[in-house]
Every structure is written in C-alpha cells, then in structure tokens.
Motif scaffolding. Structure first.
Motif, short mmCIF file in Angstrom:
data_model
loop_
_atom_site.label_atom_id
_atom_site.label_comp_id
_atom_site.label_asym_id
_atom_site.label_seq_id
_atom_site.Cartn_x
_atom_site.Cartn_y
_atom_site.Cartn_z
N UNK A 9 56.43 28.58 27.17
CA UNK A 9 55.92 29.69 26.36
C UNK A 9 54.51 29.59 26.19
N UNK A 10 53.77 28.63 26.45
CA UNK A 10 52.23 28.88 26.15
C UNK A 10 51.44 27.97 27.44
N UNK A 11 50.22 28.38 27.60
CA UNK A 11 49.35 27.63 28.26
C UNK A 11 47.93 27.74 27.93
N UNK A 12 47.22 26.57 28.13
CA UNK A 12 45.83 26.76 27.74
C UNK A 12 44.93 26.19 28.65
N UNK A 13 43.81 26.89 29.44
CA UNK A 13 42.95 26.35 30.20
C UNK A 13 42.07 25.50 29.51
N UNK A 14 41.86 24.15 30.09
CA UNK A 14 41.20 23.28 29.65
C UNK A 14 40.01 23.04 30.12
N UNK A 15 39.34 23.83 30.95
CA UNK A 15 37.84 23.98 31.45
C UNK A 15 37.50 25.31 31.86
N UNK A 16 36.36 25.42 32.07
CA UNK A 16 35.87 26.89 32.78
C UNK A 16 36.38 27.19 34.20
N UNK A 17 36.53 26.19 35.05
CA UNK A 17 37.26 26.67 36.25
C UNK A 17 38.64 27.08 36.23
N UNK A 18 39.37 26.49 35.42
CA UNK A 18 40.77 26.81 34.91
C UNK A 18 40.83 28.10 34.29
N UNK A 19 39.94 28.51 33.67
CA UNK A 19 39.76 29.61 32.97
C UNK A 19 39.65 30.80 34.18
N UNK A 20 38.59 30.57 34.98
CA UNK A 20 38.17 31.31 36.04
C UNK A 20 39.34 31.67 36.92
N UNK A 21 40.20 30.72 37.17
CA UNK A 21 41.12 30.90 38.36
C UNK A 21 42.56 30.99 37.46
N UNK A 22 42.77 31.27 36.48
CA UNK A 22 44.11 31.51 35.86
C UNK A 22 44.86 32.63 36.56
N UNK A 23 44.19 33.56 36.72
CA UNK A 23 44.84 34.85 37.51
C UNK A 23 45.40 34.51 38.88
N UNK A 24 44.79 33.41 39.33
CA UNK A 24 45.51 33.08 40.96
C UNK A 24 46.76 32.12 40.60
N UNK A 25 47.10 31.86 39.52
CA UNK A 25 48.06 31.10 39.50
C UNK A 25 49.49 31.87 39.08
N UNK A 26 50.67 31.32 38.96
CA UNK A 26 51.78 32.37 38.46
C UNK A 26 52.00 32.15 36.86
N UNK A 27 51.12 31.42 36.29
CA UNK A 27 51.30 31.13 34.83
C UNK A 27 51.23 32.53 33.84
N UNK A 28 50.23 33.58 34.25
CA UNK A 28 50.44 34.74 33.42
C UNK A 28 51.58 35.39 33.64
N UNK A 29 52.04 35.50 34.72
CA UNK A 29 53.39 36.28 34.86
C UNK A 29 54.50 35.44 34.24
N UNK A 30 54.72 34.36 34.20
CA UNK A 30 55.75 33.63 33.80
C UNK A 30 55.51 33.77 32.06
N UNK A 31 54.59 33.90 31.28
CA UNK A 31 54.50 34.36 30.09
C UNK A 31 54.93 35.40 29.74
N UNK A 32 55.20 36.23 30.64
CA UNK A 32 55.36 37.57 30.20
C UNK A 32 57.00 37.87 30.70
#
Length: 61
Positions: A9-32
C-alpha cells in the motif's frame, strides 16, 4: 513464497536516484490498483527494494 502484484500500500524512495526514476518502475501503477484501496492499512512487513540500472531487482527484509 508467492508474490501477489499490488499487495502493498505504500512506498518511499530512499535517495535522490530512487526519486528520479520512480516513474520507470511499476510502483506508481500498483498503488492505484483496487487491491490497495481497501481499508486494510495495518502494515504486515517492511522491505527495501532496489531496482538496479542493469535490470537486477534486490529485495531485503
């Protein structure tokens, strides 16, 4: 162990590269997804997941 997509139900990017590339992972789609919009908000487990640029996926409990 079986993995059920959208079973978190949740995820948190832990560093700047994780924040920068979040949209290139399936995580945002799974949260919705409908599976994560239920009222079961109690956490079951916490994992650190690393998506490496080489395509490697690392999961640590």
């Amino acid at each position: 162990m079986a993995f059920r997509p959208a079973s978190y139900g949740n995820f948190e990017p832990l560093n700047q590269p994780a924040k920068d590339y979040t949209q290139e992972t399936p995580l945002p789609n799974l949260l919705q997804s409908p599976e994560t919009s239920s009222n079961n908000a109690a956490p079951v487990a916490k994992f650190t997941v690393v998506f490496a640029p080489t395509g490697t996926l690392e999961v640590n409990p």
